[in-house]
Design a protein around this motif. Sequence first.
Motif, PDB file in Angstrom:
ATOM      1  N   ARG A 137       0.849  -1.180   0.000  1.00  0.00           N
ATOM      2  CA  ARG A 137       0.000   0.000   0.000  1.00  0.00           C
ATOM      3  C   ARG A 137       0.887   1.232   0.000  1.00  0.00           C
ATOM      4  NH1 ARG A 137      -2.405  -0.754   6.123  1.00  0.00           N
ATOM      5  NH2 ARG A 137      -0.520  -0.140   7.278  1.00  0.00           N
ATOM      6  N   GLN A 138       0.311   2.300  -0.520  1.00  0.00           N
ATOM      7  CA  GLN A 138       1.062   3.543  -0.584  1.00  0.00           C
ATOM      8  C   GLN A 138       0.155   4.712  -0.249  1.00  0.00           C
ATOM      9  OE1 GLN A 138       3.206   4.104  -4.260  1.00  0.00           O
ATOM     10  NE2 GLN A 138       4.671   5.458  -3.262  1.00  0.00           N
ATOM     11  N   ALA A 139       0.515   5.419   0.794  1.00  0.00           N
ATOM     12  CA  ALA A 139      -0.201   6.637   1.176  1.00  0.00           C
ATOM     13  C   ALA A 139       0.481   7.821   0.509  1.00  0.00           C
ATOM     14  CB  ALA A 139      -0.183   6.775   2.693  1.00  0.00           C
ATOM     15  N   PRO A 140      -0.241   8.918   0.325  1.00  0.00           N
ATOM     16  CA  PRO A 140       0.352  10.092  -0.324  1.00  0.00           C
ATOM     17  C   PRO A 140       1.619  10.545   0.377  1.00  0.00           C
ATOM     18  CG  PRO A 140      -2.002  10.363  -0.114  1.00  0.00           C
ATOM     19  CD  PRO A 140      -1.657   9.118   0.647  1.00  0.00           C
ATOM     20  N   GLY A 141       2.671  10.747  -0.404  1.00  0.00           N
ATOM     21  CA  GLY A 141       3.917  11.236   0.150  1.00  0.00           C
ATOM     22  C   GLY A 141       4.737  10.208   0.898  1.00  0.00           C
ATOM     23  N   LYS A 142       4.306   8.954   0.869  1.00  0.00           N
ATOM     24  CA  LYS A 142       5.027   7.918   1.603  1.00  0.00           C
ATOM     25  C   LYS A 142       5.525   6.828   0.662  1.00  0.00           C
ATOM     26  CE  LYS A 142       2.802   8.521   6.088  1.00  0.00           C
ATOM     27  NZ  LYS A 142       2.146   7.834   7.228  1.00  0.00           N
ATOM     28  N   GLU A 143       6.462   6.047   1.164  1.00  0.00           N
ATOM     29  CA  GLU A 143       6.980   4.921   0.405  1.00  0.00           C
ATOM     30  C   GLU A 143       5.934   3.811   0.329  1.00  0.00           C
ATOM     31  OE1 GLU A 143      10.622   6.528  -0.429  1.00  0.00           O
ATOM     32  OE2 GLU A 143      10.233   4.414  -0.821  1.00  0.00           O
TER      33      GLU A 143
ATOM     34  N   GLU B  86      -5.206   3.760   5.308  1.00  0.00           N
ATOM     35  CA  GLU B  86      -5.558   4.427   4.047  1.00  0.00           C
ATOM     36  C   GLU B  86      -4.411   4.385   3.058  1.00  0.00           C
ATOM     37  OE1 GLU B  86      -8.864   7.918   4.826  1.00  0.00           O
ATOM     38  OE2 GLU B  86      -6.826   8.413   4.230  1.00  0.00           O
ATOM     39  N   GLY B  87      -4.778   4.297   1.793  1.00  0.00           N
ATOM     40  CA  GLY B  87      -3.787   4.358   0.740  1.00  0.00           C
ATOM     41  C   GLY B  87      -4.270   3.628  -0.494  1.00  0.00           C
ATOM     42  N   VAL B  88      -3.425   3.613  -1.485  1.00  0.00           N
ATOM     43  CA  VAL B  88      -3.697   2.817  -2.672  1.00  0.00           C
ATOM     44  C   VAL B  88      -3.042   1.462  -2.473  1.00  0.00           C
ATOM     45  CG1 VAL B  88      -3.428   2.614  -5.165  1.00  0.00           C
ATOM     46  CG2 VAL B  88      -3.803   4.870  -4.121  1.00  0.00           C
ATOM     47  N   TYR B  89      -3.831   0.431  -2.626  1.00  0.00           N
ATOM     48  CA  TYR B  89      -3.347  -0.938  -2.407  1.00  0.00           C
ATOM     49  C   TYR B  89      -3.042  -1.572  -3.753  1.00  0.00           C
ATOM     50  CZ  TYR B  89      -4.375  -0.919   2.552  1.00  0.00           C
ATOM     51  OH  TYR B  89      -4.358  -0.642   3.902  1.00  0.00           O
ATOM     52  N   TYR B  90      -1.851  -2.136  -3.828  1.00  0.00           N
ATOM     53  CA  TYR B  90      -1.377  -2.777  -5.048  1.00  0.00           C
ATOM     54  C   TYR B  90      -1.062  -4.244  -4.782  1.00  0.00           C
ATOM     55  CZ  TYR B  90      -0.340   2.045  -6.498  1.00  0.00           C
ATOM     56  OH  TYR B  90      -0.414   3.383  -6.807  1.00  0.00           O
ATOM     57  N   CYS B  91      -1.325  -5.085  -5.751  1.00  0.00           N
ATOM     58  CA  CYS B  91      -0.807  -6.441  -5.675  1.00  0.00           C
ATOM     59  C   CYS B  91       0.329  -6.558  -6.688  1.00  0.00           C
ATOM     60  CB  CYS B  91      -1.879  -7.492  -5.926  1.00  0.00           C
ATOM     61  SG  CYS B  91      -2.692  -7.439  -7.533  1.00  0.00           S
ATOM     62  N   GLY B  92       1.276  -7.391  -6.355  1.00  0.00           N
ATOM     63  CA  GLY B  92       2.435  -7.572  -7.204  1.00  0.00           C
ATOM     64  C   GLY B  92       2.863  -9.024  -7.228  1.00  0.00           C
ATOM     65  N   SER B  93       3.479  -9.408  -8.327  1.00  0.00           N
ATOM     66  CA  SER B  93       3.979 -10.771  -8.482  1.00  0.00           C
ATOM     67  C   SER B  93       5.464 -10.793  -8.174  1.00  0.00           C
ATOM     68  CB  SER B  93       3.719 -11.250  -9.913  1.00  0.00           C
ATOM     69  OG  SER B  93       4.236 -12.550 -10.097  1.00  0.00           O
ATOM     70  N   ALA B  94       5.868 -11.642  -7.241  1.00  0.00           N
ATOM     71  CA  ALA B  94       7.264 -11.685  -6.827  1.00  0.00           C
ATOM     72  C   ALA B  94       8.137 -12.349  -7.887  1.00  0.00           C
ATOM     73  CB  ALA B  94       7.403 -12.430  -5.503  1.00  0.00           C
ATOM     74  N   HIS B  95       9.383 -11.886  -7.973  1.00  0.00           N
ATOM     75  CA  HIS B  95      10.346 -12.515  -8.875  1.00  0.00           C
ATOM     76  C   HIS B  95      10.532 -13.976  -8.523  1.00  0.00           C
ATOM     77  CE1 HIS B  95      11.703  -9.007 -11.090  1.00  0.00           C
ATOM     78  NE2 HIS B  95      11.792  -8.328  -9.964  1.00  0.00           N
ATOM     79  N   SER B  96      10.628 -14.245  -7.224  1.00  0.00           N
ATOM     80  CA  SER B  96      10.811 -15.640  -6.801  1.00  0.00           C
ATOM     81  C   SER B  96       9.975 -15.883  -5.548  1.00  0.00           C
ATOM     82  CB  SER B  96      12.280 -15.969  -6.589  1.00  0.00           C
ATOM     83  OG  SER B  96      12.876 -15.066  -5.673  1.00  0.00           O
ATOM     84  N   ARG B  97      10.531 -15.610  -4.385  1.00  0.00           N
ATOM     85  CA  ARG B  97       9.813 -15.883  -3.147  1.00  0.00           C
ATOM     86  C   ARG B  97       9.212 -14.604  -2.582  1.00  0.00           C
ATOM     87  NH1 ARG B  97      10.802 -20.892  -1.354  1.00  0.00           N
ATOM     88  NH2 ARG B  97      12.572 -22.013  -2.219  1.00  0.00           N
ATOM     89  N   CYS B  98       8.269 -14.793  -1.663  1.00  0.00           N
ATOM     90  CA  CYS B  98       7.678 -13.646  -0.977  1.00  0.00           C
ATOM     91  C   CYS B  98       8.760 -12.806  -0.310  1.00  0.00           C
ATOM     92  CB  CYS B  98       6.677 -14.108   0.067  1.00  0.00           C
ATOM     93  SG  CYS B  98       5.048 -14.514  -0.598  1.00  0.00           S
ATOM     94  N   SER B  99       8.552 -11.509  -0.353  1.00  0.00           N
ATOM     95  CA  SER B  99       9.534 -10.572   0.159  1.00  0.00           C
ATOM     96  C   SER B  99       8.827  -9.311   0.612  1.00  0.00           C
ATOM     97  CB  SER B  99      10.539 -10.235  -0.940  1.00  0.00           C
ATOM     98  OG  SER B  99      11.260  -9.061  -0.650  1.00  0.00           O
ATOM     99  N   PRO B 100       9.352  -8.608   1.612  1.00  0.00           N
ATOM    100  CA  PRO B 100       8.757  -7.336   2.008  1.00  0.00           C
ATOM    101  C   PRO B 100       9.266  -6.157   1.182  1.00  0.00           C
ATOM    102  CG  PRO B 100      10.491  -7.913   3.530  1.00  0.00           C
ATOM    103  CD  PRO B 100      10.384  -9.049   2.550  1.00  0.00           C
ATOM    104  N   TRP B 101      10.115  -6.419   0.197  1.00  0.00           N
ATOM    105  CA  TRP B 101      10.724  -5.349  -0.590  1.00  0.00           C
ATOM    106  C   TRP B 101      10.063  -5.215  -1.963  1.00  0.00           C
ATOM    107  CZ3 TRP B 101      13.078  -3.034   3.046  1.00  0.00           C
ATOM    108  CH2 TRP B 101      13.732  -3.742   4.041  1.00  0.00           C
TER     109      TRP B 101
END
Length: 123
Positions: free
Chosen positions: A38-44, A91-106
Amino acid sequence: QLPLVESGGGLVHPGGSLRLSCVASPYKLDLHEIGWFRQAPGKEREWVSCISTSDGRAWYGDSVKGRFTTSTDNAKMTVYLEMNNLKPEDEGVYYCGSAHSRCSPWATDYHTWGQGTRVTVSS
């Protein structure tokens, strides 16, 4: 059609619930390790959770642990994020993403993203 499409966002009161969906296009992406950020305005972009669709193992960020649950319906090529007891800081915009390999917090470990779905928590 995009490889990943999120939906289910909206406006909810504090303490309320939402369920987000992330649908993968079967012709463009295999469903393996799918993360939610997720990403809130002005945040990573902040890691929320990740699930291994092969065995259902899931991991969660500390800020959502115990309140959010991610699950998968492989037949529907869909990963869900059930969010309960929502707080304004969710609050924020929630995105889903496909990992290159394994689950990661990055976020850099994910190669494909959806367009996002906005979650607003307000009374």
